[in-house]
Design a protein around this motif. Sequence first.
Motif, PDB file in Angstrom:
ATOM      1  N   PRO A  22       0.820  -1.220   0.000  1.00 58.67           N
ATOM      2  CA  PRO A  22       0.000   0.000   0.000  1.00 58.67           C
ATOM      3  C   PRO A  22       0.847   1.259   0.000  1.00 58.67           C
ATOM      4  O   PRO A  22       2.033   1.238   0.366  1.00 58.67           O
ATOM      5  N   LEU A  23       0.245   2.354  -0.415  1.00 58.43           N
ATOM      6  CA  LEU A  23       0.887   3.658  -0.381  1.00 58.43           C
ATOM      7  C   LEU A  23       0.497   4.304   0.946  1.00 58.43           C
ATOM      8  O   LEU A  23      -0.667   4.595   1.186  1.00 58.43           O
ATOM      9  N   THR A  24       1.478   4.505   1.826  1.00 59.31           N
ATOM     10  CA  THR A  24       1.209   4.906   3.205  1.00 59.31           C
ATOM     11  C   THR A  24       1.401   6.406   3.398  1.00 59.31           C
ATOM     12  O   THR A  24       2.427   6.969   3.012  1.00 59.31           O
ATOM     13  N   TYR A  25       0.395   7.031   4.003  1.00 62.09           N
ATOM     14  CA  TYR A  25       0.463   8.440   4.396  1.00 62.09           C
ATOM     15  C   TYR A  25       0.505   8.492   5.922  1.00 62.09           C
ATOM     16  O   TYR A  25      -0.319   7.859   6.579  1.00 62.09           O
ATOM     17  N   VAL A  26       1.453   9.221   6.487  1.00 62.74           N
ATOM     18  CA  VAL A  26       1.658   9.195   7.927  1.00 62.74           C
ATOM     19  C   VAL A  26       1.359  10.549   8.547  1.00 62.74           C
ATOM     20  O   VAL A  26       1.410  11.593   7.885  1.00 62.74           O
ATOM     21  N   LEU A  75      -1.736   0.700  -6.320  1.00 64.67           N
ATOM     22  CA  LEU A  75      -1.349   1.013  -4.954  1.00 64.67           C
ATOM     23  C   LEU A  75      -2.570   1.514  -4.188  1.00 64.67           C
ATOM     24  O   LEU A  75      -3.097   2.579  -4.483  1.00 64.67           O
ATOM     25  N   MET A  76      -3.006   0.743  -3.204  1.00 61.88           N
ATOM     26  CA  MET A  76      -4.111   1.172  -2.361  1.00 61.88           C
ATOM     27  C   MET A  76      -3.576   2.081  -1.264  1.00 61.88           C
ATOM     28  O   MET A  76      -2.519   1.821  -0.696  1.00 61.88           O
ATOM     29  N   PRO A  77      -4.279   3.164  -0.945  1.00 64.68           N
ATOM     30  CA  PRO A  77      -3.793   4.067   0.094  1.00 64.68           C
ATOM     31  C   PRO A  77      -4.099   3.546   1.494  1.00 64.68           C
ATOM     32  O   PRO A  77      -5.079   2.840   1.710  1.00 64.68           O
ATOM     33  N   GLU A  78      -3.232   3.889   2.443  1.00 67.63           N
ATOM     34  CA  GLU A  78      -3.489   3.663   3.849  1.00 67.63           C
ATOM     35  C   GLU A  78      -2.954   4.861   4.623  1.00 67.63           C
ATOM     36  O   GLU A  78      -2.021   5.545   4.170  1.00 67.63           O
ATOM     37  N   VAL A  79      -3.570   5.136   5.769  1.00 65.29           N
ATOM     38  CA  VAL A  79      -3.170   6.261   6.616  1.00 65.29           C
ATOM     39  C   VAL A  79      -2.691   5.702   7.948  1.00 65.29           C
ATOM     40  O   VAL A  79      -3.415   4.960   8.617  1.00 65.29           O
ATOM     41  N   GLU A  80      -1.470   6.048   8.326  1.00 65.55           N
ATOM     42  CA  GLU A  80      -0.867   5.580   9.575  1.00 65.55           C
ATOM     43  C   GLU A  80      -0.714   6.767  10.519  1.00 65.55           C
ATOM     44  O   GLU A  80      -0.006   7.726  10.212  1.00 65.55           O
ATOM     45  N   ILE A  81      -1.365   6.705  11.673  1.00 65.81           N
ATOM     46  CA  ILE A  81      -1.376   7.830  12.615  1.00 65.81           C
ATOM     47  C   ILE A  81      -0.807   7.406  13.960  1.00 65.81           C
ATOM     48  O   ILE A  81      -1.257   6.418  14.554  1.00 65.81           O
ATOM     49  N   ASP A  82       0.190   8.154  14.423  1.00 59.95           N
ATOM     50  CA  ASP A  82       0.780   7.940  15.741  1.00 59.95           C
ATOM     51  C   ASP A  82      -0.189   8.459  16.807  1.00 59.95           C
ATOM     52  O   ASP A  82      -0.619   9.613  16.751  1.00 59.95           O
ATOM     53  N   LEU A  83      -0.526   7.619  17.777  1.00 56.91           N
ATOM     54  CA  LEU A  83      -1.509   7.987  18.786  1.00 56.91           C
ATOM     55  C   LEU A  83      -0.941   8.877  19.887  1.00 56.91           C
ATOM     56  O   LEU A  83      -1.695   9.375  20.730  1.00 56.91           O
ATOM     57  N   GLY A  84       0.377   9.058  19.925  1.00 60.00           N
ATOM     58  CA  GLY A  84       0.979   9.937  20.923  1.00 60.00           C
ATOM     59  C   GLY A  84       0.998   9.361  22.322  1.00 60.00           C
ATOM     60  O   GLY A  84       0.987  10.110  23.310  1.00 60.00           O
ATOM     61  N   LEU A  85       1.027   8.048  22.434  1.00 58.41           N
ATOM     62  CA  LEU A  85       1.038   7.388  23.739  1.00 58.41           C
ATOM     63  C   LEU A  85       2.479   7.083  24.151  1.00 58.41           C
ATOM     64  O   LEU A  85       3.146   6.258  23.524  1.00 58.41           O
ATOM     65  N   ASP A  86       2.969   7.744  25.194  1.00 54.88           N
ATOM     66  CA  ASP A  86       4.285   7.416  25.732  1.00 54.88           C
ATOM     67  C   ASP A  86       4.123   6.467  26.918  1.00 54.88           C
ATOM     68  O   ASP A  86       3.014   6.041  27.254  1.00 54.88           O
ATOM     69  N   GLU A  87       5.236   6.122  27.552  1.00 58.00           N
ATOM     70  CA  GLU A  87       5.187   5.168  28.657  1.00 58.00           C
ATOM     71  C   GLU A  87       4.306   5.674  29.799  1.00 58.00           C
ATOM     72  O   GLU A  87       3.488   4.928  30.350  1.00 58.00           O
ATOM     73  N   ALA A  88       4.464   6.955  30.139  1.00 58.13           N
ATOM     74  CA  ALA A  88       3.699   7.503  31.266  1.00 58.13           C
ATOM     75  C   ALA A  88       2.205   7.534  30.962  1.00 58.13           C
ATOM     76  O   ALA A  88       1.370   7.156  31.798  1.00 58.13           O
ATOM     77  N   THR A  89       1.855   7.959  29.751  1.00 57.99           N
ATOM     78  CA  THR A  89       0.439   8.021  29.376  1.00 57.99           C
ATOM     79  C   THR A  89      -0.179   6.634  29.323  1.00 57.99           C
ATOM     80  O   THR A  89      -1.322   6.430  29.755  1.00 57.99           O
ATOM     81  N   ALA A  90       0.574   5.675  28.801  1.00 58.54           N
ATOM     82  CA  ALA A  90       0.052   4.315  28.674  1.00 58.54           C
ATOM     83  C   ALA A  90      -0.181   3.654  30.029  1.00 58.54           C
ATOM     84  O   ALA A  90      -1.001   2.738  30.140  1.00 58.54           O
ATOM     85  N   LYS A  91       0.525   4.111  31.060  1.00 55.83           N
ATOM     86  CA  LYS A  91       0.385   3.511  32.387  1.00 55.83           C
ATOM     87  C   LYS A  91      -0.750   4.124  33.212  1.00 55.83           C
ATOM     88  O   LYS A  91      -1.027   3.671  34.317  1.00 55.83           O
ATOM     89  N   GLN A  92      -1.387   5.141  32.672  1.00 56.30           N
ATOM     90  CA  GLN A  92      -2.508   5.722  33.409  1.00 56.30           C
ATOM     91  C   GLN A  92      -3.648   4.703  33.513  1.00 56.30           C
ATOM     92  O   GLN A  92      -3.917   3.970  32.557  1.00 56.30           O
ATOM     93  N   GLY A 142      -5.134  10.861   2.616  1.00 51.90           N
ATOM     94  CA  GLY A 142      -4.691   9.637   1.962  1.00 51.90           C
ATOM     95  C   GLY A 142      -5.097   9.546   0.504  1.00 51.90           C
ATOM     96  O   GLY A 142      -5.084   8.460  -0.064  1.00 51.90           O
ATOM     97  N   GLY A 143      -5.448  10.674  -0.094  1.00 49.93           N
ATOM     98  CA  GLY A 143      -5.845  10.662  -1.503  1.00 49.93           C
ATOM     99  C   GLY A 143      -7.329  10.442  -1.658  1.00 49.93           C
ATOM    100  O   GLY A 143      -8.097  11.377  -1.853  1.00 49.93           O
ATOM    101  N   ARG A 144      -7.758   9.200  -1.554  1.00 50.45           N
ATOM    102  CA  ARG A 144      -9.178   8.882  -1.716  1.00 50.45           C
ATOM    103  C   ARG A 144      -9.972   9.126  -0.437  1.00 50.45           C
ATOM    104  O   ARG A 144     -11.196   9.107  -0.470  1.00 50.45           O
TER     105      ARG A 144
END
Length: 211
Positions: A56-60, A182-199, A69-71
């Motif tokens: 796939p064609l990845t947009y981040v 090439l099918m599009p896909e969108v990859e998004i970082d959720l912004g979860l660090d160690e401290a946030t994930a442990k809440q 992501g195009g479409r």
Amino acid sequence: MTATQEQTAPAPDRTGRRAPRRKDSRVLSAVLGLALAAGAIWLQSIALDNNAMEAPLTYVGDRDDTVDGGRFSVKVTSVATAKSIETDQETVETDQVFLVVGAMGTVPSEPLKLSQPTLLTADGLKFQATDRIPATSTLANRWLQPGFWNDGYFFFEVPPAALPDAKVVFEIPNSPLYGEPLMPEVEIDLGLDEATAKQPPKDVHSLKKSR
């Protein structure tokens, strides 16, 4: 009696009897070898090209970014964790943790629906969206329309250790009518660090209240 010395004839020169070296055959073998090697490289390049065409064609982007992501375009608006999810029919509990991803999407021209997304962890593991929450309760059940943003949730059931630096990959169903290499896909970082994930997660995330 007179002794006479026998004279022996000189040995013939044998240098002229040696067969000529087959230089032409060696050159031909070298040429054939190079041709075979070039052919193998060409076939390998075709295989690599075919594999690349299937990828796939990845947009981040990051959380709160509108990722085009195009479409289709997607934006992650919220991230939360919960011990249980309350739907219209029941309350679903887990021994792990529910990751609740709030998202919104739109399209530039043709209406479509998003597929259920994939959670990608920092160490490369992949988790599919949970099927314990009905798809009708997710954004995947809603049509994205041109000029309008539609919002909803996606749900993952994962161990807490999978949360830090996790990303969500959004896709659309592949249709043979489009013939896109090439099918599009969108990859998004959720912004979860160690401290946030442990809440600690919420006890209940209610879909009744979010509608």
